[in-house]
Design a protein around this motif. Sequence first.
Motif, PDB file in Angstrom:
ATOM      1  N   TYR A   3       0.838  -1.201   0.000  1.00  0.00           N
ATOM      2  CA  TYR A   3       0.000   0.000   0.000  1.00  0.00           C
ATOM      3  C   TYR A   3       0.876   1.255   0.000  1.00  0.00           C
ATOM      4  N   GLY A   4       1.922   1.229   0.846  1.00  0.00           N
ATOM      5  CA  GLY A   4       2.839   2.363   0.895  1.00  0.00           C
ATOM      6  C   GLY A   4       3.504   2.582  -0.460  1.00  0.00           C
ATOM      7  N   ALA A   5       3.888   1.470  -1.110  1.00  0.00           N
ATOM      8  CA  ALA A   5       4.551   1.575  -2.411  1.00  0.00           C
ATOM      9  C   ALA A   5       3.580   2.105  -3.462  1.00  0.00           C
ATOM     10  N   LEU A   6       2.322   1.630  -3.367  1.00  0.00           N
ATOM     11  CA  LEU A   6       1.307   2.062  -4.330  1.00  0.00           C
ATOM     12  C   LEU A   6       1.110   3.568  -4.250  1.00  0.00           C
ATOM     13  N   ARG A   7       1.183   4.101  -3.023  1.00  0.00           N
ATOM     14  CA  ARG A   7       0.974   5.535  -2.845  1.00  0.00           C
ATOM     15  C   ARG A   7       2.194   6.353  -3.275  1.00  0.00           C
ATOM     16  N   SER A   8       3.362   5.711  -3.368  1.00  0.00           N
ATOM     17  CA  SER A   8       4.535   6.507  -3.734  1.00  0.00           C
ATOM     18  C   SER A   8       4.950   6.289  -5.188  1.00  0.00           C
ATOM     19  N   ILE A   9       4.032   5.763  -5.997  1.00  0.00           N
ATOM     20  CA  ILE A   9       4.309   5.694  -7.435  1.00  0.00           C
ATOM     21  C   ILE A   9       4.383   7.126  -7.974  1.00  0.00           C
ATOM     22  N   PRO A  10       5.444   7.468  -8.725  1.00  0.00           N
ATOM     23  CA  PRO A  10       5.598   8.842  -9.188  1.00  0.00           C
ATOM     24  C   PRO A  10       4.376   9.297  -9.984  1.00  0.00           C
ATOM     25  N   LYS A  11       3.967  10.536  -9.705  1.00  0.00           N
ATOM     26  CA  LYS A  11       2.777  11.081 -10.349  1.00  0.00           C
ATOM     27  C   LYS A  11       2.948  11.100 -11.873  1.00  0.00           C
ATOM     28  N   GLY A  12       4.194  11.388 -12.289  1.00  0.00           N
ATOM     29  CA  GLY A  12       4.478  11.488 -13.717  1.00  0.00           C
ATOM     30  C   GLY A  12       4.178  10.207 -14.473  1.00  0.00           C
ATOM     31  N   ASP A  13       4.436   9.058 -13.824  1.00  0.00           N
ATOM     32  CA  ASP A  13       4.182   7.767 -14.473  1.00  0.00           C
ATOM     33  C   ASP A  13       2.714   7.642 -14.837  1.00  0.00           C
ATOM     34  N   LEU A  14       1.849   8.030 -13.868  1.00  0.00           N
ATOM     35  CA  LEU A  14       0.410   7.889 -14.099  1.00  0.00           C
ATOM     36  C   LEU A  14      -0.062   8.894 -15.146  1.00  0.00           C
ATOM     37  N   GLU A  15       0.515  10.097 -15.100  1.00  0.00           N
ATOM     38  CA  GLU A  15       0.144  11.099 -16.106  1.00  0.00           C
ATOM     39  C   GLU A  15       0.552  10.641 -17.502  1.00  0.00           C
ATOM     40  N   ALA A  16       1.731  10.025 -17.582  1.00  0.00           N
ATOM     41  CA  ALA A  16       2.197   9.505 -18.868  1.00  0.00           C
ATOM     42  C   ALA A  16       1.243   8.436 -19.380  1.00  0.00           C
ATOM     43  N   ALA A  17       0.778   7.564 -18.447  1.00  0.00           N
ATOM     44  CA  ALA A  17      -0.170   6.525 -18.847  1.00  0.00           C
ATOM     45  C   ALA A  17      -1.445   7.151 -19.396  1.00  0.00           C
ATOM     46  N   ASP A  18      -1.919   8.193 -18.715  1.00  0.00           N
ATOM     47  CA  ASP A  18      -3.118   8.888 -19.195  1.00  0.00           C
ATOM     48  C   ASP A  18      -2.886   9.458 -20.584  1.00  0.00           C
ATOM     49  N   ALA A  19      -1.700  10.054 -20.772  1.00  0.00           N
ATOM     50  CA  ALA A  19      -1.402  10.693 -22.052  1.00  0.00           C
ATOM     51  C   ALA A  19      -1.403   9.680 -23.189  1.00  0.00           C
ATOM     52  N   TYR A  20      -0.950   8.445 -22.875  1.00  0.00           N
ATOM     53  CA  TYR A  20      -0.940   7.405 -23.911  1.00  0.00           C
ATOM     54  C   TYR A  20      -2.282   6.711 -24.054  1.00  0.00           C
ATOM     55  N   GLY A  21      -3.239   7.106 -23.241  1.00  0.00           N
ATOM     56  CA  GLY A  21      -4.551   6.485 -23.324  1.00  0.00           C
ATOM     57  C   GLY A  21      -4.612   5.108 -22.696  1.00  0.00           C
ATOM     58  N   ILE A  22      -3.650   4.813 -21.814  1.00  0.00           N
ATOM     59  CA  ILE A  22      -3.711   3.526 -21.119  1.00  0.00           C
ATOM     60  C   ILE A  22      -4.543   3.728 -19.863  1.00  0.00           C
ATOM     61  N   SER A  23      -5.560   2.907 -19.685  1.00  0.00           N
ATOM     62  CA  SER A  23      -6.389   3.111 -18.496  1.00  0.00           C
ATOM     63  C   SER A  23      -6.891   1.776 -17.989  1.00  0.00           C
ATOM     64  N   GLY A  24      -7.530   1.836 -16.815  1.00  0.00           N
ATOM     65  CA  GLY A  24      -8.159   0.656 -16.255  1.00  0.00           C
ATOM     66  C   GLY A  24      -7.178  -0.456 -15.929  1.00  0.00           C
TER      67      GLY A  24
END
Lengths: 293, 275
Positions: free
Chosen positions: B143-164
């Motif tokens: 859980y701690g690791a899940l919360r410290s995933i860099p924000k940029g990684d998730l934004e990049a995923a959004d930008a590429y249209g990867i979701s769910g």
Amino acid sequence: MFSSCVDPSSLQGLNWLSCYLTTGKHIDFYWSFLTVLTLLVVTAPTALAFGFGGAMLARSPHLPLRILGKGYTAMVRGIPDIVFFLFFVIALDQSIEWLVHQVRCPDWTDPIRNGLEFRVCPQAKVPQNSSPQVWHSIYGFVLAVITFALVFGAFAANVLYGAMQAVPRAQLETAEAYGMNHGQVFRRVLVPQMWVYALPGLSNLWMILIKATPLLFLLGVQDIVYWARELGGAKTAVYAFPHPDWRLYYFLALLVFYLAMTKFSEVVLTRVQNRLSHGQATAAGEAQRKAAT
Amino acid sequence: MSCLQTIADYGLRSIGIGERLLPKTDFSLCQQFTLIGSGLIWNVYFGVFALLCGFVFANALALAKASRHAVARKPAEWFIFVFRGSPLFIQFFLAYEALVLLPREGIDLFGIVFEVSWLSRAWAGALIVLFLNTAAYSAEIFYGALRSIPKGDLEAADAYGISGWSRFMRIQWPTMMRLAWPAYTNEAIFLFHATTLVFFSGFPAFGQRGDALYYASYFVDKTFNPFTPYPIVAFYFILLTLALIWIFGAINRRLNRHLPSNERSKIKLRPQIIR
């Protein structure tokens, strides 16, 4: 305890329960909670002192002292702590008796370790066979405290060593530039600043110490686990308060006790952490500064 | 009696193969090494299976705890709090007392009788407790690791249209594992250490089939000499710890293989003992 409890067999329902929960043995059970709390209160500072000594040794400029300090901290890694608990209590007991034996019975000729026996002269028994039961209990408790302090001291040494290393080097250099000697830098700059770095590790350690207290039972101290097993076991009609096997409920009570202890400690330690971070050059201290302005 | 003969007699004693009676007198060093080593089978059994099952459950728990819906979050939070907030020792006692209360003749469910008495045996009961316990501890790490995933990684995923689900499987989960792995290594080591508690808590050792510490304390009870058996246990556990660090280190290297060498997370052994 209550006057109505004289004849338990005539009691019903809540009356029965209130009498049952105030029998002499139950009072002993409640006192044993105090034993656990005493252990915590005595062990925590002792372990901290051991840890402080260990961390200072590990930082020492002299190689033999450094090896001693590092060896002490490395000792507890990799080996299950319960091995230490079982080992130290017997080892301490035997070495104390052996030392007393050497002092009191210099002309004892029989070997001490004879085959399967460990036999010292009667005068060297600690405590003496004739001494009252309470001394045996206290001796057992003191051995347990020393064992806990030795094991947890090693963990505390590890935490404190890391905290001492974490104090920014510039702080120490500034102190040296002001002409403080080695001891002054240590006392006036290093030690006051290291606590904020040490606190997360130390609070973790405190939680572990709380959860280690049931091991007292393994060391032969009459603690809450001992009484829970004793009182919870099925009682036949020969007892004043017969009941089936209730150990499950007793252990549930212990579980609630420990959960309350850890929750309470967590709340307090978070507050202490906030207090200590105040004005420190750390992320938490910076966040507090920003929130204030 | 030669040492090889001792190994043949007692090497698998802890799982009930070989000589039935334990040595009673003249304990040789070889006997102590063999019996304690044979007890180690149980420690490895408990550790490996609890770790494997716990890993899967811990992932689910960590996700539930990070969930936005209280229906999933609250039970996970409580589960983790109960198992991390109480001593493992008490958990063992409690589980044993609860499992013993199960009806001896089995549970009758729609006419089919399920045998349940095996649940109170150490191999099943203690394994369940260790499994739930390590799941709670690992879930907190994940859980701690899940919360410290860099924000940029998730934004990049959004930008590429990867979701769910594919965002989770391809971005979140691998990063979570990579961040959590050093702490998880420690958890694994201390889980193996915790297996020594099994036969010292409620669970009895049937037919003197116990773990390494069980046999060590058997020798100490017989000889009053703690200076040989306990160091032997310590020796075995140091070997076990080294093997674990080696295996987990290899996995850690694989998880970090795409990173430049100075950014890789290193496994550092941190002390965290009893639970």
